[in-house]
Design a protein around this motif. Structure first.
Motif, mmCIF file in Angstrom:
data_model
loop_
_atom_site.group_PDB
_atom_site.id
_atom_site.type_symbol
_atom_site.label_atom_id
_atom_site.label_comp_id
_atom_site.label_asym_id
_atom_site.label_seq_id
_atom_site.Cartn_x
_atom_site.Cartn_y
_atom_site.Cartn_z
ATOM 1 N N GLU A 42 0.742 -1.148 0.167
ATOM 2 C CA GLU A 42 0.080 0.101 0.117
ATOM 3 C C GLU A 42 0.940 1.377 -0.029
ATOM 4 O O GLU A 42 2.098 1.186 0.288
ATOM 5 C CB GLU A 42 -0.936 0.012 0.995
ATOM 6 N N SER A 93 0.545 5.855 -0.356
ATOM 7 C CA SER A 93 0.084 7.262 -0.465
ATOM 8 C C SER A 93 0.877 8.184 -1.246
ATOM 9 O O SER A 93 1.998 8.141 -1.464
ATOM 10 C CB SER A 93 0.042 7.998 0.839
ATOM 11 N N TRP A 144 -9.165 13.464 -8.991
ATOM 12 C CA TRP A 144 -9.664 12.382 -8.186
ATOM 13 C C TRP A 144 -11.030 12.842 -7.518
ATOM 14 O O TRP A 144 -10.964 13.766 -6.814
ATOM 15 C CB TRP A 144 -8.675 12.067 -7.341
ATOM 16 N N LEU A 193 -9.367 0.347 -8.007
ATOM 17 C CA LEU A 193 -8.142 0.810 -8.890
ATOM 18 C C LEU A 193 -7.738 -0.464 -9.593
ATOM 19 O O LEU A 193 -7.394 -1.594 -8.961
ATOM 20 C CB LEU A 193 -7.000 1.491 -7.664
ATOM 21 N N SER A 212 -8.735 2.807 -3.431
ATOM 22 C CA SER A 212 -8.195 4.333 -3.156
ATOM 23 C C SER A 212 -9.175 5.064 -2.500
ATOM 24 O O SER A 212 -10.266 5.073 -2.799
ATOM 25 C CB SER A 212 -7.653 4.855 -4.518
ATOM 26 N N LEU A 262 -3.916 10.915 -1.658
ATOM 27 C CA LEU A 262 -4.486 9.680 -1.933
ATOM 28 C C LEU A 262 -3.711 8.506 -1.463
ATOM 29 O O LEU A 262 -2.573 8.409 -1.265
ATOM 30 C CB LEU A 262 -4.469 9.280 -3.410
ATOM 31 N N VAL A 293 -3.698 4.236 -1.377
ATOM 32 C CA VAL A 293 -3.936 3.320 -1.906
ATOM 33 C C VAL A 293 -3.686 1.995 -0.791
ATOM 34 O O VAL A 293 -2.826 1.799 -0.452
ATOM 35 C CB VAL A 293 -3.255 2.909 -3.112
#
Length: 72
Positions: free
Chosen positions: A5, A7, A15, A22, A41, A54, A56
């Motif tokens: 993961e 960011s 967005w 995603l 996301s 963001l 993820v």
């Protein structure tokens, strides 16, 4: 198990709010794009005036990559 993961920041207008599925693509040995992973996301607080952070998460590798032209 989740692969990873991360960011990052993007321009706020690129967005939309909320959580999103995603599709993560990479190139194969011949340079063609294929979907290799899926994840989620979510937009977080703003990083700067025009940027949005963001995050993820829940990234998982697909058992079999999906060529982008088959998806479309």
């Amino acid at each position: 198990m989740h692969d990873w993961e991360w960011s990052f920041t993007r321009q706020r207008d690129l967005w939309s709010k909320g959580r999103h599925l995603l599709l993560i693509a990479s190139t194969d040995a011949h340079g063609r794009y294929e979907i290799t992973r899926v994840g989620k996301s979510v937009r977080r607080r703003g990083a700067r005036d025009q940027e949005q952070q963001l995050r993820v998460t829940h990234v998982r590798r697909l058992r079999r990559p999906l060529p982008l032209d088959e998806l479309l």
